[in-house]
Design a protein around this motif. Structure first.
Motif, PDB file in Angstrom:
ATOM      1  N   VAL A  78       0.848  -1.331   0.020  1.00  0.00           N
ATOM      2  CA  VAL A  78      -0.024   0.003   0.048  1.00  0.00           C
ATOM      3  C   VAL A  78       0.785   1.416  -0.025  1.00  0.00           C
ATOM      4  N   GLN A  79       1.792   1.216   0.697  1.00  0.00           N
ATOM      5  CA  GLN A  79       2.733   2.482   0.926  1.00  0.00           C
ATOM      6  C   GLN A  79       3.669   2.774  -0.399  1.00  0.00           C
ATOM      7  N   GLU A  80       4.045   1.560  -0.975  1.00  0.00           N
ATOM      8  CA  GLU A  80       4.839   1.749  -2.106  1.00  0.00           C
ATOM      9  C   GLU A  80       3.706   2.138  -3.559  1.00  0.00           C
ATOM     10  N   GLU A  81       2.549   1.673  -3.564  1.00  0.00           N
ATOM     11  CA  GLU A  81       1.538   2.170  -4.466  1.00  0.00           C
ATOM     12  C   GLU A  81       1.162   3.543  -4.202  1.00  0.00           C
ATOM     13  N   LEU A  82       1.014   4.059  -3.029  1.00  0.00           N
ATOM     14  CA  LEU A  82       0.713   5.418  -2.693  1.00  0.00           C
ATOM     15  C   LEU A  82       1.685   6.548  -3.148  1.00  0.00           C
ATOM     16  N   VAL A  83       3.251   5.760  -3.115  1.00  0.00           N
ATOM     17  CA  VAL A  83       4.259   6.730  -3.685  1.00  0.00           C
ATOM     18  C   VAL A  83       3.965   6.635  -5.049  1.00  0.00           C
ATOM     19  N   ALA A  84       3.724   5.725  -5.755  1.00  0.00           N
ATOM     20  CA  ALA A  84       3.697   5.613  -7.052  1.00  0.00           C
ATOM     21  C   ALA A  84       2.725   6.595  -7.666  1.00  0.00           C
ATOM     22  N   LEU A  85       1.501   6.499  -7.153  1.00  0.00           N
ATOM     23  CA  LEU A  85       0.168   7.104  -7.547  1.00  0.00           C
ATOM     24  C   LEU A  85       0.407   8.660  -7.534  1.00  0.00           C
ATOM     25  N   GLY A  87       3.263  10.057  -8.312  1.00  0.00           N
ATOM     26  CA  GLY A  87       4.556  10.441  -9.182  1.00  0.00           C
ATOM     27  C   GLY A  87       5.982   9.939  -8.631  1.00  0.00           C
ATOM     28  N   GLY A  88       6.004   9.092  -7.627  1.00  0.00           N
ATOM     29  CA  GLY A  88       7.339   8.632  -7.136  1.00  0.00           C
ATOM     30  C   GLY A  88       8.194   8.141  -8.105  1.00  0.00           C
ATOM     31  N   GLY A  89       9.482   8.515  -8.269  1.00  0.00           N
ATOM     32  CA  GLY A  89      10.447   7.921  -9.069  1.00  0.00           C
ATOM     33  C   GLY A  89      10.685   8.946 -10.401  1.00  0.00           C
ATOM     34  N   GLU A  90       9.841   9.929 -10.456  1.00  0.00           N
ATOM     35  CA  GLU A  90      10.048  10.628 -11.758  1.00  0.00           C
ATOM     36  C   GLU A  90      10.195  12.010 -11.535  1.00  0.00           C
ATOM     37  N   ASP A  91      11.142  12.452 -12.364  1.00  0.00           N
ATOM     38  CA  ASP A  91      11.810  13.964 -12.062  1.00  0.00           C
ATOM     39  C   ASP A  91      10.503  14.997 -12.086  1.00  0.00           C
ATOM     40  N   THR A 266      -4.361  13.829 -14.492  1.00  0.00           N
ATOM     41  CA  THR A 266      -3.858  14.890 -15.439  1.00  0.00           C
ATOM     42  C   THR A 266      -2.525  14.227 -16.213  1.00  0.00           C
ATOM     43  N   GLY A 267      -1.959  13.478 -15.431  1.00  0.00           N
ATOM     44  CA  GLY A 267      -0.574  12.882 -16.024  1.00  0.00           C
ATOM     45  C   GLY A 267       0.566  13.703 -15.906  1.00  0.00           C
ATOM     46  N   LYS A 268       0.395  14.984 -15.184  1.00  0.00           N
ATOM     47  CA  LYS A 268       1.248  15.967 -14.937  1.00  0.00           C
ATOM     48  C   LYS A 268       1.925  15.872 -13.263  1.00  0.00           C
ATOM     49  N   PRO A 269       3.246  16.042 -13.210  1.00  0.00           N
ATOM     50  CA  PRO A 269       3.732  15.799 -11.702  1.00  0.00           C
ATOM     51  C   PRO A 269       3.335  17.180 -10.960  1.00  0.00           C
ATOM     52  N   VAL A 270       3.293  16.754  -9.752  1.00  0.00           N
ATOM     53  CA  VAL A 270       2.932  17.852  -8.779  1.00  0.00           C
ATOM     54  C   VAL A 270       4.309  18.428  -8.329  1.00  0.00           C
ATOM     55  N   PRO A 287       6.956  12.751  -3.227  1.00  0.00           N
ATOM     56  CA  PRO A 287       5.747  11.799  -2.832  1.00  0.00           C
ATOM     57  C   PRO A 287       6.183  10.846  -1.804  1.00  0.00           C
ATOM     58  N   ASP A 288       7.321  10.312  -1.720  1.00  0.00           N
ATOM     59  CA  ASP A 288       7.667   9.306  -0.762  1.00  0.00           C
ATOM     60  C   ASP A 288       7.462  10.298   0.727  1.00  0.00           C
TER      61      ASP A 288
END
Length: 452
Positions: A78-85, A87-91, A266-270, A287-288
């Motif tokens: 759940v924690q990992e998917e929340l981060v991915a949701l 935008g975790g890992g993207e610039d 939106t597909g756009k990063p916060v 995100p993390d």
């Protein structure tokens, strides 16, 4: 911040930790609760559906069901998917690698805090050794131009001299030319907003975009509006092709839906989040780190960054030496209070320390409040330099004078002095015990030994 969501996930995770054995039926029930928690937090229903499905696919695998702590495994997923949701890992950094001046176009509806966010962003960029120019291009909202100019004066950041009678496109084009001739490397355009999206507004924003070709088009969204912020962001994105989002008022009583679903929809990063009204209350979005706060795990990295940006190294070294010599006095304590206040609200600072956020809720108001810190500072301000340097000289008549001067009672002055004396004794003992003793003593100091 996001307290309601945090509380409900905490209850769910306690149930999962108590599961000795996980079956597909257990997981199905847990996912049902996850779905309800997110929907109640005003997360987009399509986002919730996809999110829960990803967790289900990962959770029903043999590795989870056969592990020694299956409940913990599900929590980790759940924690990992929340981060991915989110935008975790993207610039999600600003794209400023272009020939200056680089234009940043700020867009959004009225009331989202767009103009104030322009000032906050300018301040942040200046701290990164850039030279920003603020550009008031909202000629419709009364006093919008003057508001940005006032912010510029408060921050000592130059603001382009536009007038309400000018065309917004001309203002932006002229500002770019002015920045190029005067050595500004970043131009922040505060464009007009409306109470809702309309054709005229979008037409004007498109003309500005085409005229100045901004490197960044940032949508400023009010997190308090929840799901509506996501819908509006989608509308702006369709017309302007946003490069990112800034979420404001995330320190309020927002349900959290916008923060969790705006990236997915939106597909756009916060790129940034606003966590207060002060002009330094704008943070790069991680995100993390936000997920850690939501799950009550704290955010030590952000706390360290705030401290590094706030505390002076020479001052810190001086205080360390005074602590070693047992010379820490009320003047030093007041200095530390003032430094802490610069870092943000006390609640937000304590919430970044792992475990403290949950402890604060359990204490139900027993932790020091902002008002209490102001009261302590007022008491110390009412003391003479000699009294701050040596509180032992503060007799009965002095206590009465200090109480009168600070608008407090003698009892409150006595309480501060008593706790400060106890804290001094503890710090003296810790110096003898070394690092391990320091850690043990910190627990004791948290139980009322600090002078607040």
């Amino acid at each position: 911040m996001l307290d309601n969501l945090s509380d409900k996930l905490d209850i769910l995770f306690k149930k999962l930790r108590g599961q000795g054995v996980m079956t597909e039926e257990n997981i199905k029930e847990a996912l049902r609760e996850v779905r309800l928690v997110l929907l109640e937090a005003d997360v987009n229903f399509k986002v919730v559906k996809d999110f829960v499905e990803r967790i289900r696919e990962r959770s029903v695998g043999g590795q989870v069901l056969q592990s020694l702590a299956p409940g913990q495994q599900v929590i980790k997923i759940v924690q990992e998917e929340l981060v991915a949701l989110m935008g975790g890992g993207e610039d999600n950094s600003l794209d400023l690698a272009a020939k200056p001046p680089v234009a940043i176009m700020m867009v959004g509806l009225q009331g989202a805090g767009k103009t104030t966010t322009c000032g906050k962003l300018a301040r942040l960029l200046r701290s990164q050794r850039r030279r920003p120019l603020l550009v008031p291009a909202d000629v419709y909202r009364p006093a919008a131009i003057e508001q940005l100019k006032t912010l510029g004066r408060q921050l000592s950041i130059e603001t382009f001299d536009s007038q309400a009678t000018q065309d917004p496109v001309d203002i932006c084009r002229d500002a770019i030319r002015f920045a190029s001739l005067n050595g500004f490397d970043t131009v922040i355009l505060d464009t007009a907003g409306r109470h809702q999206i309309d054709e005229y507004l979008m037409g004007e924003l498109v003309r500005i975009r085409d005229a100045v070709e901004p490197r960044e088009i940032l949508f400023v969204a009010d997190a308090m509006t929840g799901q509506e912020a996501v819908n509006v962001a989608s509308g702006f994105n369709e017309q302007l092709d946003l490069s990112g989002v800034i979420l404001t008022k995330l320190d309020g009583d927002a349900k959290g839906g916008a923060a969790l679903s705006i990236r997915a929809v939106t597909g756009k990063p916060v790129k940034f989040v606003g966590l207060g009204e002060k002009l330094d209350a704008l943070e790069v979005f991680h995100p993390d780190r936000l997920v850690s706060r939501i799950l009550g795990m704290g955010d030590i990295l952000s706390l360290v960054e705030k401290a590094q940006a706030t505390f002076d190294e020479k001052e810190a070294e001086r205080l360390q030496q005074k602590l070693k010599k047992n010379q820490f006095d009320l003047e030093d304590f007041r200095t530390q209070l003032q430094q802490i206040k610069k870092m943000g609200s006390l609640e937000s600072i304590l919430g970044m320390i792992p475990g403290v956020g949950k402890m604060m809720k359990q204490m139900q108001g027993a932790q020091p409040s902002e008002r209490e810190l102001k009261r302590i500072e007022a008491i110390i301000d009412s003391m003479t330099p000699a009294e701050r340097a040596n509180h032992a000289i503060i007799n009965g008549s002095r206590r009465l004078r200090i109480a009168s001067g600070s608008g407090t009672t003698v009892q409150e002055v006595n309480q501060l002095l008593k706790r400060f004396t106890e804290a001094q004794k503890v710090m003296k003992q810790l110096q003898k015990l070394g690092p391990k003793g320091l850690m043990r003593g910190m627990k004791g100091m948290g139980k009322g030994m600090l002078p607040f």
